[in-house]
Each structure stands twice: as C-alpha cells, then as structure tokens.
Write a protein that holds these residues in place. Structure first.
Motif, short mmCIF file in Angstrom:
data_model
loop_
_atom_site.label_atom_id
_atom_site.label_comp_id
_atom_site.label_asym_id
_atom_site.label_seq_id
_atom_site.Cartn_x
_atom_site.Cartn_y
_atom_site.Cartn_z
N ASP A 188 0.25 7.54 -31.10
CA ASP A 188 0.61 8.13 -29.81
C ASP A 188 -0.25 7.59 -28.67
O ASP A 188 0.25 7.38 -27.55
N TYR A 189 -1.53 7.35 -28.95
CA TYR A 189 -2.44 6.82 -27.93
C TYR A 189 -3.37 5.81 -28.59
O TYR A 189 -3.84 6.02 -29.72
N PHE A 190 -3.66 4.72 -27.88
CA PHE A 190 -4.59 3.72 -28.36
C PHE A 190 -5.66 3.51 -27.30
O PHE A 190 -5.35 3.19 -26.15
N VAL A 191 -6.93 3.68 -27.70
CA VAL A 191 -8.07 3.51 -26.78
C VAL A 191 -8.86 2.30 -27.25
O VAL A 191 -9.45 2.30 -28.33
N TYR A 192 -8.89 1.26 -26.43
CA TYR A 192 -9.56 0.00 -26.77
C TYR A 192 -10.73 -0.21 -25.83
O TYR A 192 -10.56 -0.29 -24.61
N ASP A 193 -11.93 -0.28 -26.41
CA ASP A 193 -13.14 -0.54 -25.62
C ASP A 193 -13.83 -1.76 -26.23
O ASP A 193 -14.52 -1.65 -27.24
N LYS A 194 -13.63 -2.91 -25.62
CA LYS A 194 -14.13 -4.15 -26.21
C LYS A 194 -15.65 -4.29 -26.08
O LYS A 194 -16.22 -5.24 -26.62
N SER A 195 -16.31 -3.35 -25.42
CA SER A 195 -17.76 -3.47 -25.25
C SER A 195 -18.49 -3.40 -26.59
O SER A 195 -19.53 -4.04 -26.78
N ASN A 196 -17.98 -2.62 -27.54
CA ASN A 196 -18.59 -2.48 -28.87
C ASN A 196 -20.12 -2.38 -28.77
O ASN A 196 -20.84 -3.30 -29.15
N PRO A 197 -20.64 -1.27 -28.26
CA PRO A 197 -22.06 -1.17 -27.91
C PRO A 197 -23.00 -1.06 -29.11
O PRO A 197 -23.51 0.00 -29.45
N ILE A 198 -23.23 -2.21 -29.77
CA ILE A 198 -24.19 -2.28 -30.86
C ILE A 198 -25.59 -2.34 -30.25
O ILE A 198 -25.84 -3.09 -29.31
N LEU A 199 -26.52 -1.58 -30.81
CA LEU A 199 -27.87 -1.48 -30.25
C LEU A 199 -28.85 -2.34 -31.05
O LEU A 199 -28.82 -2.36 -32.28
N GLY A 200 -29.71 -3.04 -30.35
CA GLY A 200 -30.71 -3.88 -30.99
C GLY A 200 -32.11 -3.35 -30.75
O GLY A 200 -32.36 -2.54 -29.86
N TRP A 201 -33.04 -3.84 -31.56
CA TRP A 201 -34.44 -3.44 -31.43
C TRP A 201 -35.03 -4.06 -30.16
O TRP A 201 -34.70 -5.20 -29.84
N PRO A 202 -35.85 -3.33 -29.41
CA PRO A 202 -36.48 -2.05 -29.76
C PRO A 202 -35.72 -0.78 -29.34
O PRO A 202 -36.24 0.32 -29.52
N GLN A 203 -34.52 -0.94 -28.77
CA GLN A 203 -33.79 0.27 -28.39
C GLN A 203 -33.44 1.09 -29.62
O GLN A 203 -33.67 2.30 -29.67
N ARG A 204 -32.86 0.46 -30.62
CA ARG A 204 -32.60 1.10 -31.90
C ARG A 204 -32.52 0.00 -32.95
O ARG A 204 -32.25 -1.16 -32.65
N GLY A 205 -32.74 0.36 -34.19
CA GLY A 205 -32.61 -0.59 -35.28
C GLY A 205 -32.52 0.12 -36.61
O GLY A 205 -32.95 1.27 -36.76
N MET A 206 -31.93 -0.55 -37.58
CA MET A 206 -31.83 -0.03 -38.94
C MET A 206 -32.80 -0.82 -39.80
O MET A 206 -32.73 -2.05 -39.87
N PHE A 207 -33.72 -0.11 -40.48
CA PHE A 207 -34.80 -0.75 -41.21
C PHE A 207 -34.48 -0.85 -42.70
O PHE A 207 -34.02 0.12 -43.31
#
Length: 312
Positions: free
Chosen positions: A52-71
């Motif tokens: 019924d509705y499609f929301v497309y946000d091409k920004s795909n806000p993946i966060l990198g270190w030092p803002q955020r990171g997976m250890f």
C-alpha cells in the motif's frame, strides 16, 4: 479498526527478495492489514506495486567509529603471550530505527489504530498469525534468539503498538539517544518502551536469515590456506583501556601456520614455522607465494583493526 504492518527491509540479494515477496503474500491474505514497506535501497517495481505504501530512504545511515561501532575480537594464547585480535565494524542498528521512524510516520499520518512492525524475514508462523489477527489495543513485544543463541529481549523482529504508543516512541527516538550509550539495538528499544504498558508471550519468534554471515566474524585477513594473519591498521590509542596488554599500532599477527612460509618486512626476511604464532612489528608484510611477493593487507576497508598483547 484500521491496522498497518510496517516492514523493515534491506533486501540486497535474490534470496532476501524472495523471502520478502513470500511474506508480503502472507500479509496480504489478512485483509485487515495495510502494508507499509520501508527500504534504504531500491526494490523491484512488482514488489513496490504489491504494497500500500513504499518508503525509500537512500541515505542508509550506517554509523562508523567513533560515533558508533560493533566490536569483535578473538584471543590467541601461546607460551610467550596472549594476543587479542580486535576489529570494529560499522554499526547498522540505527538504520533499523530510522526505518521505524519513517514507516511509523506514515502510519501515524494515516491514523491506524494498531501498528505492527516486522523485519522482512520474520518467520510468520501460527503464533505470529494469531498476533496479526489480534485487535486488542495493548502493546505486544516478543523474544527471539540471535545467531549465537543469546536471547534478544525485546526483539526487533516483531512488535505491536497502538497509535498513541507509536506517537510516544517516535517522539523519543533520536540518533543522539542511540549513540549516547554503547548498547545493542535491542537494549535501545528496551529504553524506548520502558514507560509503556505491554504484554510479552513466553514463546520465541524467529527470522529466516542470520543478520550476519558467520564468516564475517572471523578475524583472519588471509585468503591463503596455509596460514592466517591479522593486520593492525587503526590507531585505537584514544579509546583503549589498557586492560588487555600493550597496544600495537604497526603490526601483523601470524597464526594457524601449517607449513613453513617466508615473509619480508622493512629490510628483513624471516621464515615462520608451523605451530608458532608471530607478532611482526610491521603492518606492511609481504608473503613469498611461489616466488611472488604478495602484500598482506586487510581486504575489508570497513573494518578498523587493532592488536593488543599481554607478554608472559
């Protein structure tokens, strides 16, 4: 009663697209549900036309270190040292909450009484179908298990909230809040809903595809079958707590050697023998591969790697 289901998706393979299509078909069998599909990548037109509705946000806000990171890390111990091979991977957790915000905003604007949020690969079994058919306005959150069997509570695979609870959550979600503590996405969801009243069934829900390929948790940078290596290529000094020995900022660690190999670094040639681990103090090492000197490097530019070592 007006009900929506918001599908959170990142379907970048044929397998994922097929699972998304199958789940959309299952959801369309429930005539009381309007489908809001969210994505950070473009999707085939037939999939878009099926919702019924499609929301497309091409920004795909993946966060990198030092803002955020997976250890991630792995420990190797010899008679001479204990080595910690560590890397930081970009954090994908905020992309989920970004999609919750985007899809939830559409749901609020259309004034749905009940709203379900599901991951595209949710296993829609009889328990889930019962929840989708439930018209009670109370919120429901669920438990799931990750690839290691650890319990995710609450799970981001599925939850159900009414319009007023959705408004509260959307007012509370923020990237600063997500980044303020080094917590998992599930722990952040728990913070968002701590003031809500909800029930939680005892059963576990599940997904169909592991978020991470298990191979992605290997620390080795090697493409060779006769040895593993790990290159330090990131200065982690500013954040290091020194509870795992000395930090090596210019180093290549060799392990799992099954036959003698020859390497060169700086002005040195060295033969490494099977059964031994070596910490070579250079991040620019070359391997003699049948007469060809091949540079050993970290092939994943998204991984920030560092080595710490306790000498015995």
């Amino acid at each position: 009663m007006k009900k929506s289901v918001v599908i959170l998706s990142h379907c970048n393979t044929p397998e994922k697209l097929k699972i998304l299509q199958d789940n959309i078909l299952k959801l369309k069998n429930n005539s009381s549900l309007d489908i809001i599909l969210t994505s950070h990548i473009s999707l085939p037109q037939d999939i878009i036309d099926s919702v019924d509705y499609f929301v497309y946000d091409k920004s795909n806000p993946i966060l990198g270190w030092p803002q955020r990171g997976m250890f991630f890390w792995k420990v190797y111990e010899t008679s001479l040292h204990k080595a910690y091979l560590n890397y930081i991977h970009p954090d994908y957790g905020w992309t989920v909450f970004n999609q919750i915000n985007l899809g939830g905003s559409i749901a609020l604007s259309k004034q749905y009484d009940l709203n379900y949020f599901i991951n595209y690969d949710l296993n829609i079994d009889s328990n889930v179908e019962e929840i989708l058919n439930n018209n009670e306005l109370e919120a429901n959150f669920f438990k799931s298990k990750n690839f290691e069997g650890a319990i995710m509570n609450p799970s981001l695979l599925l939850f159900k909230i009414n319009r007023f609870q959705l408004q509260y959550i959307l007012n509370t979600i923020s990237i600063n809040g997500y980044c303020s503590d080094h917590i998992t996405p599930e722990q952040y969801l728990n913070k968002l809903i701590k003031n809500l009243e909800f029930t939680q069934p005892e059963y576990f829900i599940s997904d169909q595809i592991d978020f991470f390929d298990k191979k992605g948790f290997e620390v080795s940078n090697s493409v060779y079958g006769n040895f593993d290596y790990f290159v330090t290529d990131f200065n982690f000094t500013e954040w290091y707590q020194y509870d795992k020995g000395d930090l090596y900022l210019d180093s290549t660690y060799f392990y799992n050697i099954t036959e003698p190999i020859t390497i060169k670094y700086k002005d040195t040639l060295q033969t490494l023998t099977p059964g031994e681990n070596y910490n070579i103090k250079s991040s620019e090492c070359y391997y003699d591969n049948n007469g060809n000197w091949e540079l050993l490097f970290n092939p994943d530019v998204n991984r920030k790697q560092y080595l710490s070592l306790i000498k015995k």
